[in-house]
Design a protein around this motif. Structure first.
Motif, PDB file in Angstrom:
ATOM      1  N   ARG A   1     -35.264 -32.855  -7.448  1.00 12.57           N
ATOM      2  CA  ARG A   1     -34.769 -32.472  -6.674  1.00 12.57           C
ATOM      3  C   ARG A   1     -33.753 -32.700  -5.316  1.00 12.57           C
ATOM      4  NH1 ARG A   1     -36.076 -26.614  -7.035  1.00 12.57           N
ATOM      5  NH2 ARG A   1     -37.259 -26.446  -8.427  1.00 12.57           N
ATOM      6  N   MET A   2     -32.796 -33.205  -5.604  1.00 13.62           N
ATOM      7  CA  MET A   2     -32.526 -34.655  -4.558  1.00 13.62           C
ATOM      8  C   MET A   2     -31.220 -34.724  -4.769  1.00 13.62           C
ATOM      9  SD  MET A   2     -33.367 -37.993  -3.123  1.00 13.62           S
ATOM     10  CE  MET A   2     -34.808 -38.311  -2.195  1.00 13.62           C
ATOM     11  N   ALA A   3     -29.594 -35.160  -4.522  1.00 12.95           N
ATOM     12  CA  ALA A   3     -28.536 -35.886  -4.932  1.00 12.95           C
ATOM     13  C   ALA A   3     -28.601 -36.962  -5.335  1.00 12.95           C
ATOM     14  CB  ALA A   3     -27.292 -35.280  -3.705  1.00 12.95           C
ATOM     15  N   LEU A   4     -27.987 -37.185  -6.156  1.00 13.00           N
ATOM     16  CA  LEU A   4     -27.605 -38.773  -6.705  1.00 13.00           C
ATOM     17  C   LEU A   4     -27.423 -40.173  -5.115  1.00 13.00           C
ATOM     18  CD1 LEU A   4     -28.167 -40.805  -8.392  1.00 13.00           C
ATOM     19  CD2 LEU A   4     -25.942 -40.706  -9.699  1.00 13.00           C
ATOM     20  N   THR A   5     -26.223 -39.512  -4.798  1.00 13.23           N
ATOM     21  CA  THR A   5     -25.846 -39.867  -3.266  1.00 13.23           C
ATOM     22  C   THR A   5     -27.224 -40.461  -2.334  1.00 13.23           C
ATOM     23  OG1 THR A   5     -25.041 -37.641  -2.305  1.00 13.23           O
ATOM     24  CG2 THR A   5     -23.559 -38.692  -3.369  1.00 13.23           C
ATOM     25  N   GLU A   6     -28.297 -39.735  -1.897  1.00 12.38           N
ATOM     26  CA  GLU A   6     -29.619 -40.016  -1.809  1.00 12.38           C
ATOM     27  C   GLU A   6     -29.953 -40.709  -1.955  1.00 12.38           C
ATOM     28  OE1 GLU A   6     -31.101 -35.687  -0.033  1.00 12.38           O
ATOM     29  OE2 GLU A   6     -29.395 -35.023  -0.278  1.00 12.38           O
ATOM     30  N   LEU A   7     -30.734 -40.264  -3.124  1.00 11.10           N
ATOM     31  CA  LEU A   7     -31.584 -41.386  -4.123  1.00 11.10           C
ATOM     32  C   LEU A   7     -30.758 -43.057  -4.030  1.00 11.10           C
ATOM     33  CD1 LEU A   7     -33.684 -41.818  -5.716  1.00 11.10           C
ATOM     34  CD2 LEU A   7     -32.004 -41.181  -7.650  1.00 11.10           C
ATOM     35  N   LEU A   8     -29.584 -42.925  -4.150  1.00 12.13           N
ATOM     36  CA  LEU A   8     -28.953 -44.770  -4.091  1.00 12.13           C
ATOM     37  C   LEU A   8     -29.487 -44.998  -2.812  1.00 12.13           C
ATOM     38  CD1 LEU A   8     -25.780 -43.742  -4.790  1.00 12.13           C
ATOM     39  CD2 LEU A   8     -27.242 -45.425  -5.799  1.00 12.13           C
ATOM     40  N   ASP A   9     -29.444 -44.844  -1.732  1.00 12.55           N
ATOM     41  CA  ASP A   9     -30.210 -45.443  -0.656  1.00 12.55           C
ATOM     42  C   ASP A   9     -31.620 -46.010  -0.834  1.00 12.55           C
ATOM     43  OD1 ASP A   9     -27.855 -45.197   0.992  1.00 12.55           O
ATOM     44  OD2 ASP A   9     -28.109 -42.895   2.088  1.00 12.55           O
ATOM     45  N   SER A  10     -32.397 -44.596  -1.457  1.00 17.03           N
ATOM     46  CA  SER A  10     -33.708 -45.675  -1.464  1.00 17.03           C
ATOM     47  C   SER A  10     -33.706 -46.439  -2.730  1.00 17.03           C
ATOM     48  CB  SER A  10     -34.335 -44.764  -1.940  1.00 17.03           C
ATOM     49  OG  SER A  10     -34.737 -43.780  -0.784  1.00 17.03           O
ATOM     50  N   LEU A  11     -32.971 -46.796  -3.751  1.00 13.83           N
ATOM     51  CA  LEU A  11     -32.519 -47.830  -4.504  1.00 13.83           C
ATOM     52  C   LEU A  11     -32.542 -49.432  -4.569  1.00 13.83           C
ATOM     53  CD1 LEU A  11     -31.064 -45.802  -7.376  1.00 13.83           C
ATOM     54  CD2 LEU A  11     -33.968 -46.313  -7.088  1.00 13.83           C
TER      55      LEU A  11
ATOM     56  N   THR B   1     -38.356 -50.973   2.049  1.00 12.85           N
ATOM     57  CA  THR B   1     -37.981 -51.357   0.692  1.00 12.85           C
ATOM     58  C   THR B   1     -37.589 -50.559  -0.178  1.00 12.85           C
ATOM     59  OG1 THR B   1     -40.004 -51.079   1.127  1.00 12.85           O
ATOM     60  CG2 THR B   1     -40.026 -53.120   1.579  1.00 12.85           C
ATOM     61  N   PRO B   2     -37.408 -51.182  -1.417  1.00 14.02           N
ATOM     62  CA  PRO B   2     -36.817 -50.338  -2.512  1.00 14.02           C
ATOM     63  C   PRO B   2     -37.868 -49.126  -2.703  1.00 14.02           C
ATOM     64  CG  PRO B   2     -35.277 -52.402  -2.471  1.00 14.02           C
ATOM     65  CD  PRO B   2     -36.864 -52.141  -1.494  1.00 14.02           C
ATOM     66  N   ILE B   3     -38.094 -48.416  -3.572  1.00 14.56           N
ATOM     67  CA  ILE B   3     -38.827 -47.011  -3.748  1.00 14.56           C
ATOM     68  C   ILE B   3     -39.473 -47.939  -4.617  1.00 14.56           C
ATOM     69  CG2 ILE B   3     -38.220 -45.447  -2.933  1.00 14.56           C
ATOM     70  CD1 ILE B   3     -36.731 -43.929  -4.876  1.00 14.56           C
ATOM     71  N   ARG B   4     -40.590 -47.636  -5.632  1.00 13.89           N
ATOM     72  CA  ARG B   4     -41.083 -48.092  -6.939  1.00 13.89           C
ATOM     73  C   ARG B   4     -41.490 -47.393  -8.145  1.00 13.89           C
ATOM     74  NH1 ARG B   4     -46.176 -52.157  -5.416  1.00 13.89           N
ATOM     75  NH2 ARG B   4     -46.002 -52.633  -7.343  1.00 13.89           N
ATOM     76  N   TRP B   5     -41.549 -45.960  -7.309  1.00 14.39           N
ATOM     77  CA  TRP B   5     -42.569 -44.636  -7.872  1.00 14.39           C
ATOM     78  C   TRP B   5     -41.505 -43.744  -7.899  1.00 14.39           C
ATOM     79  CZ3 TRP B   5     -46.237 -46.001 -11.659  1.00 14.39           C
ATOM     80  CH2 TRP B   5     -46.785 -46.144 -11.446  1.00 14.39           C
ATOM     81  N   ILE B   6     -40.927 -42.513  -8.782  1.00 14.27           N
ATOM     82  CA  ILE B   6     -40.527 -41.324  -8.526  1.00 14.27           C
ATOM     83  C   ILE B   6     -41.158 -40.291  -9.237  1.00 14.27           C
ATOM     84  CG2 ILE B   6     -38.505 -40.285  -8.775  1.00 14.27           C
ATOM     85  CD1 ILE B   6     -36.868 -42.537  -8.524  1.00 14.27           C
ATOM     86  N   ARG B   7     -41.273 -39.064  -8.517  1.00 15.65           N
ATOM     87  CA  ARG B   7     -42.143 -37.710  -9.229  1.00 15.65           C
ATOM     88  C   ARG B   7     -41.210 -37.224  -9.342  1.00 15.65           C
ATOM     89  NH1 ARG B   7     -46.990 -36.372  -7.285  1.00 15.65           N
ATOM     90  NH2 ARG B   7     -46.902 -34.807  -7.596  1.00 15.65           N
ATOM     91  N   ALA B   8     -41.148 -36.916 -10.646  1.00 21.20           N
ATOM     92  CA  ALA B   8     -40.455 -36.264 -11.484  1.00 21.20           C
ATOM     93  C   ALA B   8     -40.536 -35.346 -11.834  1.00 21.20           C
ATOM     94  CB  ALA B   8     -39.149 -36.926 -12.391  1.00 21.20           C
ATOM     95  N   SER B   9     -40.156 -33.617 -12.609  1.00 20.66           N
ATOM     96  CA  SER B   9     -40.526 -33.214 -13.592  1.00 20.66           C
ATOM     97  C   SER B   9     -39.274 -32.708 -14.713  1.00 20.66           C
ATOM     98  CB  SER B   9     -40.278 -31.815 -12.700  1.00 20.66           C
ATOM     99  OG  SER B   9     -40.455 -31.984 -11.386  1.00 20.66           O
ATOM    100  N   ARG B  10     -40.406 -32.320 -15.318  1.00 19.47           N
ATOM    101  CA  ARG B  10     -40.741 -31.351 -16.843  1.00 19.47           C
ATOM    102  C   ARG B  10     -40.747 -30.260 -16.889  1.00 19.47           C
ATOM    103  NH1 ARG B  10     -41.283 -35.576 -22.288  1.00 19.47           N
ATOM    104  NH2 ARG B  10     -40.153 -36.632 -20.960  1.00 19.47           N
ATOM    105  N   GLY B  11     -39.984 -29.127 -17.110  1.00 15.42           N
ATOM    106  CA  GLY B  11     -41.224 -28.703 -17.066  1.00 15.42           C
ATOM    107  C   GLY B  11     -41.426 -28.463 -15.790  1.00 15.42           C
ATOM    108  N   ASP B  12     -42.716 -27.279 -16.138  1.00 19.28           N
ATOM    109  CA  ASP B  12     -44.089 -27.152 -15.382  1.00 19.28           C
ATOM    110  C   ASP B  12     -45.022 -28.615 -14.929  1.00 19.28           C
ATOM    111  OD1 ASP B  12     -43.085 -24.290 -15.065  1.00 19.28           O
ATOM    112  OD2 ASP B  12     -44.525 -23.980 -16.805  1.00 19.28           O
TER     113      ASP B  12
END
Length: 255
Positions: free
Chosen positions: A191-201, A148-159
């Protein structure tokens, strides 16, 4: 000259695939476009194309049913939005597939694969073998198995690391080996390339509009086409317009 047919009941996606193929394979002659399975079956019988791009889920006959009735040496490339178990079967039987909406980089791999098969005069795989695999995989697949498509993403801004709901993402943008996650609250980084992320959307929600840009179609408020045919999108909560490459501009003709 190599000939092809495209069958998809969604006009925009059908045209999108046609334009990408013309870019990636200029000498390919697309002899027919079909809006449903019955049209596809009739056109294949009439033109006997070298390759047929068949949407799996179409009115009338499904893409698999059309393929089952083919009596020519037509190679088959299935087009699918989410049939993961089918995709696994396609890979095992060397029948290629395209996820919707078509991704240029992935479609380039498909084109190379089909051209190689045609150049070496390889026989198309038996559709009966594929159908058997689909039946076996389908009965063995449980709700837990299905991706199933992912519902949440862990992303960083600074620390600081943020937990971001996918529905809040306005668009993703490629940045080398990273992906920038753009929301109304600003930019974040994963820290993931967009091509990899597409499979989860979810492909019905997130559309590729440029080689390095994927937008949340639910956040698009309007589109604008200038005198040269260039399209830009306005997104809810984002001040700057997002550019659409020419290969994807037709997706917004009706907006």
């Amino acid at each position: 000259m190599t000939t092809a047919l495209i069958a998809d009941d969604e006009p925009l996606l059908r045209e999108h695939l046609r334009e990408l193929l013309q870019t990636l394979w200029p000498e390919l002659d697309i002899v027919a476009l079909a809006a449903n399975g019955n049209e596809a079956a009739k056109a294949i019988a009439e033109h006997a194309p070298d390759v047929a791009f068949l949407d799996i889920k179409m009115p009338g006959q499904t893409g698999i049913e059309v393929a089952q009735g083919i009596e020519t040496n037509t190679r088959i490339v299935f087009v699918t939005a989410y049939d993961e178990f089918a995709v696994q079967a396609f890979e095992r039987e060397a029948i290629d597939y395209v996820m919707k909406p078509a991704n240029e980089a992935r479609l380039a791999q498909t084109v190379a694969r089909v051209r190689s098969a045609l150049a070496h005069n390889e026989n198309p795989p038996e559709i009966s073998v594929l159908l058997k695999l689909l039946a076996q995989r389908g009965t063995a697949t449980t709700a837990e198995d299905k991706k199933t498509p992912i519902r949440w993403i862990r992303a960083s801004r600074g620390d600081t690391t943020f937990q971001i709901a996918v529905d809040e993402v306005l668009f993703f943008q490629s940045d080398d080996k990273y992906t920038v996650v753009n929301t109304a609250n600003g930019e974040h980084l994963i820290r993931m390339a967009l091509t990899e992320l597409l499979d989860s959307l979810n492909p019905e929600q997130f559309w590729q509009v440029h080689r390095g840009t994927v937008v949340n179609i639910n956040c698009v408020t309007s589109s604008k086409r200038d005198g040269d045919g260039r399209v830009t999108l306005n997104l809810r909560g984002w001040e700057k317009p997002v550019a659409v490459s020419r290969a994807y501009s037709h997706l917004f003709k009706q907006m």
